[in-house]
Design a protein around this motif. Structure first.
Motif, PDB file in Angstrom:
ATOM      1  N   PHE A   1      63.511  33.111  22.886  1.00 29.97           N
ATOM      2  CA  PHE A   1      62.542  32.041  23.120  1.00 29.97           C
ATOM      3  C   PHE A   1      62.326  31.842  24.617  1.00 29.97           C
ATOM      4  O   PHE A   1      63.201  32.135  25.431  1.00 29.97           O
ATOM      5  CB  PHE A   1      63.033  30.717  22.514  1.00 29.97           C
ATOM      6  CG  PHE A   1      63.246  30.748  21.029  1.00 29.97           C
ATOM      7  CD1 PHE A   1      62.224  30.416  20.159  1.00 29.97           C
ATOM      8  CD2 PHE A   1      64.486  31.100  20.504  1.00 29.97           C
ATOM      9  CE1 PHE A   1      62.432  30.435  18.784  1.00 29.97           C
ATOM     10  CE2 PHE A   1      64.698  31.119  19.137  1.00 29.97           C
ATOM     11  CZ  PHE A   1      63.669  30.785  18.274  1.00 29.97           C
TER      12      PHE A   1
ATOM     13  N   SER B   1      60.166  28.805  27.243  1.00 27.06           N
ATOM     14  CA  SER B   1      59.284  27.658  27.423  1.00 27.06           C
ATOM     15  C   SER B   1      58.155  28.056  28.361  1.00 27.06           C
ATOM     16  O   SER B   1      58.389  28.681  29.405  1.00 27.06           O
ATOM     17  CB  SER B   1      60.063  26.475  28.000  1.00 27.06           C
ATOM     18  OG  SER B   1      59.207  25.368  28.219  1.00 27.06           O
TER      19      SER B   1
ATOM     20  N   HIS C   1      49.707  28.875  30.297  1.00 30.37           N
ATOM     21  CA  HIS C   1      49.362  29.320  28.950  1.00 30.37           C
ATOM     22  C   HIS C   1      48.266  30.384  28.945  1.00 30.37           C
ATOM     23  O   HIS C   1      48.410  31.452  28.341  1.00 30.37           O
ATOM     24  CB  HIS C   1      48.933  28.115  28.104  1.00 30.37           C
ATOM     25  CG  HIS C   1      48.459  28.468  26.730  1.00 30.37           C
ATOM     26  ND1 HIS C   1      47.128  28.399  26.362  1.00 30.37           N
ATOM     27  CD2 HIS C   1      49.131  28.917  25.635  1.00 30.37           C
ATOM     28  CE1 HIS C   1      47.006  28.777  25.105  1.00 30.37           C
ATOM     29  NE2 HIS C   1      48.192  29.088  24.645  1.00 30.37           N
TER      30      HIS C   1
ATOM     31  N   ARG D   1      52.660  25.715  19.889  1.00 26.17           N
ATOM     32  CA  ARG D   1      53.120  24.358  20.155  1.00 26.17           C
ATOM     33  C   ARG D   1      53.047  23.559  18.853  1.00 26.17           C
ATOM     34  O   ARG D   1      52.335  23.937  17.913  1.00 26.17           O
ATOM     35  CB  ARG D   1      52.275  23.689  21.240  1.00 26.17           C
ATOM     36  CG  ARG D   1      50.808  23.523  20.881  1.00 26.17           C
ATOM     37  CD  ARG D   1      50.055  22.814  21.989  1.00 26.17           C
ATOM     38  NE  ARG D   1      48.628  22.695  21.703  1.00 26.17           N
ATOM     39  CZ  ARG D   1      47.755  22.033  22.462  1.00 26.17           C
ATOM     40  NH1 ARG D   1      48.186  21.428  23.572  1.00 26.17           N
ATOM     41  NH2 ARG D   1      46.487  21.958  22.130  1.00 26.17           N
TER      42      ARG D   1
ATOM     43  N   ASP E   1      55.362  17.809  22.589  1.00 25.83           N
ATOM     44  CA  ASP E   1      55.761  17.795  23.994  1.00 25.83           C
ATOM     45  C   ASP E   1      54.623  17.184  24.795  1.00 25.83           C
ATOM     46  O   ASP E   1      53.534  17.764  24.891  1.00 25.83           O
ATOM     47  CB  ASP E   1      56.053  19.220  24.474  1.00 25.83           C
ATOM     48  CG  ASP E   1      56.653  19.269  25.872  1.00 25.83           C
ATOM     49  OD1 ASP E   1      56.314  18.391  26.696  1.00 25.83           O
ATOM     50  OD2 ASP E   1      57.454  20.177  26.145  1.00 25.83           O
TER      51      ASP E   1
ATOM     52  N   SER F   1      53.322  21.706  26.978  1.00 28.44           N
ATOM     53  CA  SER F   1      53.876  23.050  27.119  1.00 28.44           C
ATOM     54  C   SER F   1      53.963  23.756  25.764  1.00 28.44           C
ATOM     55  O   SER F   1      53.928  23.129  24.702  1.00 28.44           O
ATOM     56  CB  SER F   1      55.258  22.994  27.767  1.00 28.44           C
ATOM     57  OG  SER F   1      56.176  22.316  26.936  1.00 28.44           O
ATOM     58  N   TYR F   2      54.069  25.071  25.824  1.00 23.30           N
ATOM     59  CA  TYR F   2      54.149  25.929  24.644  1.00 23.30           C
ATOM     60  C   TYR F   2      55.519  26.589  24.578  1.00 23.30           C
ATOM     61  O   TYR F   2      56.286  26.566  25.547  1.00 23.30           O
ATOM     62  CB  TYR F   2      53.068  27.010  24.690  1.00 23.30           C
ATOM     63  CG  TYR F   2      51.667  26.524  24.421  1.00 23.30           C
ATOM     64  CD1 TYR F   2      51.024  26.833  23.221  1.00 23.30           C
ATOM     65  CD2 TYR F   2      50.967  25.766  25.364  1.00 23.30           C
ATOM     66  CE1 TYR F   2      49.731  26.402  22.964  1.00 23.30           C
ATOM     67  CE2 TYR F   2      49.674  25.324  25.115  1.00 23.30           C
ATOM     68  CZ  TYR F   2      49.060  25.656  23.911  1.00 23.30           C
ATOM     69  OH  TYR F   2      47.785  25.223  23.659  1.00 23.30           O
ATOM     70  N   VAL F   3      55.807  27.197  23.419  1.00 22.28           N
ATOM     71  CA  VAL F   3      57.019  27.978  23.221  1.00 22.28           C
ATOM     72  C   VAL F   3      56.609  29.396  22.846  1.00 22.28           C
ATOM     73  O   VAL F   3      55.763  29.588  21.961  1.00 22.28           O
ATOM     74  CB  VAL F   3      57.911  27.387  22.110  1.00 22.28           C
ATOM     75  CG1 VAL F   3      59.085  28.322  21.810  1.00 22.28           C
ATOM     76  CG2 VAL F   3      58.427  26.010  22.506  1.00 22.28           C
TER      77      VAL F   3
ATOM     78  N   GLN G   1      57.921  32.621  21.104  1.00 21.38           N
ATOM     79  CA  GLN G   1      58.979  33.117  20.224  1.00 21.38           C
ATOM     80  C   GLN G   1      58.774  34.606  19.996  1.00 21.38           C
ATOM     81  O   GLN G   1      57.693  35.042  19.590  1.00 21.38           O
ATOM     82  CB  GLN G   1      58.948  32.383  18.882  1.00 21.38           C
ATOM     83  CG  GLN G   1      59.913  32.951  17.835  1.00 21.38           C
ATOM     84  CD  GLN G   1      59.745  32.285  16.488  1.00 21.38           C
ATOM     85  OE1 GLN G   1      60.098  31.126  16.309  1.00 21.38           O
ATOM     86  NE2 GLN G   1      59.199  33.015  15.525  1.00 21.38           N
TER      87      GLN G   1
END
Length: 278
Positions: free
Chosen positions: A7, A9, A15, A195, A223, A227-229, A231
């Motif tokens: 993962f 952040s 983005h 997200r 969040d 922000s995005y994650v 994966q």
């Protein structure tokens, strides 16, 4: 099955740039994804569940076996995932007349999925919403691997209202949310830049899944920074095969090295992914 994960952040300002980098790396355009996620909590004792026909009769035999194994373990939270589109948000449930019209359209082979009203706008039909049940175990402990590893399984469920079968299987509805993101595929790795979106706080808490969805503009990121994650995941069919698991792990670590100037892919905190019901 097992899945191996890393993962990262991703701040909101990064983005768009990362989307372009991932498109170049994978040589594909992002596939946008919107999913409803329903969270259920087990309340029955382990080992007392027995899957029978009836509400679950549309589930195929192989998937019935998978569900038996999945739901007869320890008590876990589990979730149902269902794909939706942007047009489903802010629409209204179809009237009986619209449902009859949609049946006529389906019989002629001209339509599938959501309804279309007289203004050309799609209506969200909860009774035709497809679902899949996703089980994710707590990540394995006491390993020296540089990636997160956990047992996973999924199975398709009948469309529409899932409260009756889930309650019969010993699961009660907890909450729901929406996941928005983009999917890329790099060799055997699935990259999901996403997200979590929450429903408007002005809406009252629901004791069961919503039959209508608010407009997408009303959905707020979990969040607050936006922000995005990212994966990165590989699914391994035979988790007992150490050679296959090691190969998959090396593929993930190779991707981490390729993306190290853009993002920092790391294994997740094990307890943050703990799916056991307390």
């Amino acid at each position: 099955m097992h899945e191996l994960l890393l993962f990262a952040s991703v701040p909101l300002h990064q983005h768009h740039e990362l989307l372009q980098q991932l498109a170049g790396l994978t040589a594909m355009q992002p596939r946008h994804c919107l999913e409803r996620r329903l969270v259920f909590k087990a309340y029955r004792k382990p080992g007392v569940f027995s899957l029978r026909t009836g509400a679950s009769q549309d589930v195929q035999p192989v998937e019935m076996q998978r569900l038996n194994k999945m739901l007869n373990g320890n008590i876990f939270y589990t979730q149902l995932a269902g794909p939706v589109s942007e047009g489903d948000f802010g629409s209204t449930s179809p009237s009986p007349e619209d449902q009859h019209q949609d049946q006529d359209i389906s019989m002629t082979g001209m339509g599938e999925g959501n309804q279309v009203d007289h203004d050309g706008r799609y209506d969200y039909d909860y009774d035709r919403q497809p679902w899949r049940l996703e089980f994710r175990d707590t990540p394995e402990a006491a390993t020296r691997s540089a990636v997160t590893s956990r047992l996973m399984s999924s199975a398709s469920l009948p469309r529409g209202d899932v409260m009756a079968p889930m309650n019969a299987w010993g699961y009660s509805f907890v909450t729901e949310y929406v996941v928005e993101g983009d999917i890329f595929v790099y060799d055997d790795i699935v990259l999901f830049l996403h997200r979590v979106l929450q429903y408007p706080s002005s809406q009252a808490e629901h004791s069961q899944p919503r039959r209508q969805l608010p407009s997408l503009e009303q959905m707020a990121p979990l969040d607050k920074s936006g922000s995005y994650v990212l994966q990165a995941a590989i699914t391994v069919q035979d988790g007992g095969n150490q050679e296959t698991m090691e190969t998959a792990s090396q593929h993930l670590l190779g991707l981490r090295e390729r993306l190290r100037t853009a993002v920092r892919l790391e294994p997740a905190d094990r307890l943050s992914l703990d799916s056991r019901a307390k």
